[in-house]
Design an enzyme around this catalytic site. Structure first.
Site, mmCIF file in Angstrom:
data_model
loop_
_atom_site.group_PDB
_atom_site.id
_atom_site.type_symbol
_atom_site.label_atom_id
_atom_site.label_comp_id
_atom_site.label_asym_id
_atom_site.label_seq_id
_atom_site.Cartn_x
_atom_site.Cartn_y
_atom_site.Cartn_z
ATOM 1 C CG ASP A 10 -1.630 1.240 1.517
ATOM 2 O OD1 ASP A 10 -1.582 2.152 0.666
ATOM 3 O OD2 ASP A 10 -2.274 1.340 2.578
ATOM 4 C CD GLU A 174 -4.762 3.913 -2.484
ATOM 5 O OE1 GLU A 174 -5.589 4.725 -2.052
ATOM 6 O OE2 GLU A 174 -3.583 4.224 -2.755
ATOM 7 C CG ASP A 196 -9.329 4.963 0.541
ATOM 8 O OD1 ASP A 196 -8.803 5.597 1.468
ATOM 9 O OD2 ASP A 196 -8.686 4.216 -0.219
#
Ligand code: AMP
Length: 506
Positions: A10, A174, A196
């Site tokens: 990530d 993501e 997000d």
């Protein structure tokens, strides 16, 4: 010999982390020194010329703001001419300059860095941490990017990997990764909305989960909306109050600004669990007479909510747009998932609860879900896996070309499913023309130039003839990662060409 495993990374605006599926099938976040799971996405060069990455870079940030690069993910793959770069240039402490390919470079300690080179260093650091921990040299990774990243930004992340010998085997979005972390192994049949809000970007995606099939219905976002913007409203407030009291403008003092920035972020996080928090910085500056001055104030949660209301409103407007794009109502959303550190702010949860008529799910850990999802996906790509997944994603913004008058001719509309291919017939517009040039853009604006330039596609070797005589077949191909390849065929000459579209000139 068995190949080393593929890890999930990530690559965040503020923090990055990695995860892996272990031999027993469980997912593990890779710990960093002292049990921390995240590495700050910060790069710096100290006064001795040493390169610092992660915690070491963040620690000296206050003392060395000009040579400390943070939030650089927002600049990755951007052209110099984009408005975002202009805005960013004014708010960061480091120097942002034009590169020679209409791109952006950063000056750190009088050395010039392309954004890919900075991302590469952060990826390298995470790889080193993972290699040390797993005791195998890691060379392959699945890397996540905001769903709202365009083609250029995705290519830049792949390039960053290459620079340090990491094969980015797949880029995934993501929110999709978060949905994987949430949904795998639960035999779900539901529609989820992933909200997000991280350090620098906001993404919202509606994802239908049908057991092991994850189908993105629509996505949207704002590459310029994240925790940093919440911090900036606080900083602005502090500067205004201080100037009103003392007549001194601290905005030109980089060390003072760094101290304010640091405390603003900490105070913002504190206010997620407390109603009020002091905001004191001793000896922030001096009067003309040499008398030291302090910042002495307090922030309440209410004040913070007031200052940032417009930011939360913008996220909800985007949620509404994505619902419309996906053709679903709020009632049809079974779960609202929160991802990203900024979603810890209570008002965000309250506003979402009101909007959807039910509280967001606590099913995923907001900081860990993306890395975990990336690791699960990485595992599904291994040769000896028994995890079979199907990801069906979309492109976040339209892709098309510039027409003669400057209009944007859309080839793929936003939210077009990927992988996807489209063909158009292109022809010459004047007699004797032997070359076709197309400028390819990505964005949702009707004027081509207002979108992000992905590059120019030039096809030459056409037989000179009358205008409109040649019939070149041009194919636009967007792969599963959202990366565009173009090819062309001139049936008259049999000439073919295939290339990823890249910006090569300003
Ligand atoms: P991420 O990119 O997901 O790591 O998110 C980082 C952002 O979340 C930063 O802007 C942090 O300031 C913010 N953040 C982290 N913890 C909290 C918290 N408890 N309350 C509000 N914001 C937070």
């Amino acid at each position: 010999m068995q190949k080393p495993p593929i890890i999930g990374i990530d690559l965040g605006t503020t923090n990055s982390c990695a995860a892996i599926v272990t031999a027993d099938g469980s997912v593990k976040l890779i710990p960093y020194k002292g049990g921390d799971y995240t590495v700050p996405s910060v790069f710096a060069i100290d006064e001795k010329g040493n390169e610092l990455i992660g915690h070491e870079a963040k620690r000296q940030w206050q003392l060395n703001p000009k040579n400390t690069v943070y939030g650089s993910k927002r600049l990755v793959g951007r052209s110099w001419s984009s408005e975002i770069v202009e805005t960013m240039r004014k708010t960061v402490g480091y120097e942002v300059r034009p590169g020679d390919r209409n791109d952006v470079v950063i000056d750190v300690a009088r050395r010039e860095f392309h954004l890919q080179e900075i991302a590469a260093r952060i990826l390298n650091k995470i790889r080193d941490v993972a290699s040390n921990y797993l005791r195998v040299p890691i060379t392959r990774a699945v890397v996540t990017v905001p769903a709202y990243f365009n083609d250029r930004q995705r290519q830049a992340v792949k390039d960053a990997g290459k620079l340090v010998g990491i094969e980015v085997v797949r880029i995934i979005n993501e929110p999709t990764a978060a949905a994987l972390a949430y949904g795998i192994g639960k035999k779900l049949h539901e529609t989820t909305l992933v909200y997000d809000l991280g350090g620098g970007t906001f993404d919202v995606s509606i994802i239908e989960i049908r057991d092991r099939v994850f189908e993105v219905k629509a996505t949207g976002g704002d590459i310029f909306l994240g925790g940093l913007d919440f911090d900036n409203t606080m900083i602005h407030h502090v500067l205004t109050e201080f100037a009103a009291k003392t007549g001194i403008d601290l905005s030109q003092d980089p060390v003072a600004m760094q101290r304010i920035k640091d405390l603003a972020e900490r105070t913002k996080c504190d206010l997620s669990t407390r109603e009020t928090s002091p905001f004191n910085i001793p000896f922030i500056t001096m009067t003309a007479q040499g008398q030291p001055l302090n910042i002495e104030m307090a922030f309440t949660r209410k004040k913070l909510e007031e200052l940032t209301q417009h930011l939360v409103d913008r996220t909800l407007q985007m949620v509404a747009r994505v619902l419309v794009d996906a053709g679903v109502s709020t009632k049809q959303i079974d779960e609202v998932m929160l991802v990203g550190g900024q979603t810890r702010m209570p008002i965000i949860q309250e506003r979402l609860t009101k909007f959807f008529g039910k509280p967001p799910s606590k099913g995923v850990h907001p900081d860990e879900a993306v890395a975990i999802g990336a690791a699960l996906y990485a595992h599904s790509l291994e040769d000896d896996t028994n995890l079979r997944l199907q990801l069906l994603d979309v492109i976040p913004m339209a892709i098309g070309l510039e027409r003669a008058g400057g209009d944007f001719h859309v080839v793929f509309p936003r939210n077009a499913a990927i992988p996807n291919a489209k063909q158009i017939q292109a022809t010459t517009s004047f007699d004797g023309q032997t070359e076709l040039a197309m400028r390819i853009y990505q964005g949702d604006n009707e004027a081509a130039k207002k979108n992000e330039l992905l590059g120019e596609f030039v096809f030459s070797g056409i037989n000179a003839g009358k205008a409109g005589e040649a019939q070149v077949e041009v194919t636009f191909d967007v792969n599963v990662e959202g990366i565009l390849t173009m090819s062309a065929l001139d049936p008259a000459t049999g000439r073919k060409m295939k290339t990823t579209v890249r910006v090569t000139q300003s």
